[in-house]
Design a protein around this motif. Structure first.
Motif, mmCIF file in Angstrom:
data_model
loop_
_atom_site.group_PDB
_atom_site.id
_atom_site.type_symbol
_atom_site.label_atom_id
_atom_site.label_comp_id
_atom_site.label_asym_id
_atom_site.label_seq_id
_atom_site.Cartn_x
_atom_site.Cartn_y
_atom_site.Cartn_z
ATOM 1 N N ARG A 50 0.843 -1.198 0.000
ATOM 2 C CA ARG A 50 0.000 0.000 0.000
ATOM 3 C C ARG A 50 0.878 1.249 0.000
ATOM 4 N NH1 ARG A 50 -4.303 0.956 4.670
ATOM 5 N NH2 ARG A 50 -2.547 0.040 5.731
ATOM 6 N N GLY A 53 2.251 1.784 -3.443
ATOM 7 C CA GLY A 53 1.181 2.269 -4.310
ATOM 8 C C GLY A 53 0.898 3.751 -4.092
ATOM 9 N N GLU A 54 0.894 4.156 -2.832
ATOM 10 C CA GLU A 54 0.670 5.566 -2.517
ATOM 11 C C GLU A 54 1.798 6.434 -3.056
ATOM 12 O OE1 GLU A 54 0.284 5.559 1.727
ATOM 13 O OE2 GLU A 54 -1.751 4.755 1.677
ATOM 14 N N ARG A 55 3.040 5.947 -2.919
ATOM 15 C CA ARG A 55 4.197 6.694 -3.433
ATOM 16 C C ARG A 55 4.133 6.806 -4.955
ATOM 17 N NH1 ARG A 55 4.194 8.288 0.858
ATOM 18 N NH2 ARG A 55 5.692 7.969 2.505
ATOM 19 N N MET A 56 3.764 5.734 -5.619
ATOM 20 C CA MET A 56 3.663 5.759 -7.079
ATOM 21 C C MET A 56 2.601 6.764 -7.516
ATOM 22 S SD MET A 56 4.065 1.721 -7.988
ATOM 23 C CE MET A 56 3.524 1.936 -9.667
ATOM 24 N N GLN A 57 1.474 6.751 -6.834
ATOM 25 C CA GLN A 57 0.387 7.655 -7.202
ATOM 26 C C GLN A 57 0.770 9.109 -6.945
ATOM 27 O OE1 GLN A 57 -3.302 6.904 -5.172
ATOM 28 N NE2 GLN A 57 -4.482 8.013 -6.703
ATOM 29 N N SER A 58 1.346 9.386 -5.778
ATOM 30 C CA SER A 58 1.691 10.768 -5.449
ATOM 31 C C SER A 58 2.839 11.298 -6.301
ATOM 32 C CB SER A 58 2.045 10.889 -3.959
ATOM 33 O OG SER A 58 3.271 10.231 -3.686
ATOM 34 N N ARG A 59 3.711 10.424 -6.772
ATOM 35 C CA ARG A 59 4.858 10.852 -7.578
ATOM 36 C C ARG A 59 4.641 10.647 -9.074
ATOM 37 N NH1 ARG A 59 8.938 8.067 -3.214
ATOM 38 N NH2 ARG A 59 8.782 9.734 -1.690
ATOM 39 N N GLY A 60 3.483 10.149 -9.449
ATOM 40 C CA GLY A 60 3.177 9.962 -10.861
ATOM 41 C C GLY A 60 4.037 8.908 -11.544
ATOM 42 N N THR A 62 4.601 5.223 -13.093
ATOM 43 C CA THR A 62 3.914 4.064 -13.672
ATOM 44 C C THR A 62 4.956 3.177 -14.339
ATOM 45 O OG1 THR A 62 3.502 5.213 -15.754
ATOM 46 C CG2 THR A 62 1.747 5.301 -14.088
ATOM 47 N N SER A 109 11.311 8.132 -7.191
ATOM 48 C CA SER A 109 11.625 8.595 -8.542
ATOM 49 C C SER A 109 12.996 9.259 -8.574
ATOM 50 C CB SER A 109 10.553 9.568 -9.024
ATOM 51 O OG SER A 109 10.610 10.753 -8.263
#
Length: 127
Positions: A50, A53-60, A62, A109
């Protein structure tokens, strides 16, 4: 001299009929052993925690299917070498991976890599 006589009794079946012969091959719709073995030996899909996933979403961040395949390959290599917690560098992204669980723990990132310290890892790989 006397000759021995061998008597082979015939089996008795319930209902008087022998059971129907089983087919030599598994039915086409069933799962065969080869498919099960290949499935077990193939790398499992990578899970993302989780937090990751949150880090990926907040940092854009994919990943495309080719990148995920490279990540799976890297995790397999680490597993073969005995690594448990690893830093995987994938293009411009750093991922901390729990190899035992096939789980990405966190994602960083390129922009956040500067002055970042990764702890509790025993291996690193560039994928």
């Amino acid at each position: 001299m006397t000759d021995a006589i061998n008597i082979f009794p015939q089996p008795v079946f319930p209902g008087g009929q022998p059971p129907a012969k089983r087919p030599d091959r598994a039915p086409a719709t069933g799962t065969n052993f080869d498919a099960l073995l290949r499935n077990k030996m193939a790398p499992q899909n990578i899970k993302f925690s989780r937090h990751a996933g949150e880090r990926m979403q907040s940092r854009g961040i994919t990943f495309n299917p080719q990148q995920l395949q490279r990540l799976e390959s890297a995790i397999e290599q680490i597993n073969l070498k005995g690594g448990r917690e690893s830093l995987v560098m994938l293009d411009d992204t750093a991922l901390v991976v729990s190899v035992k669980n096939d789980t990405v723990v966190t994602v960083v990132s390129k922009d956040q890599l500067k002055n970042n310290v990764f702890t509790n890892i025993d291996s690193a790989v560039i994928a």
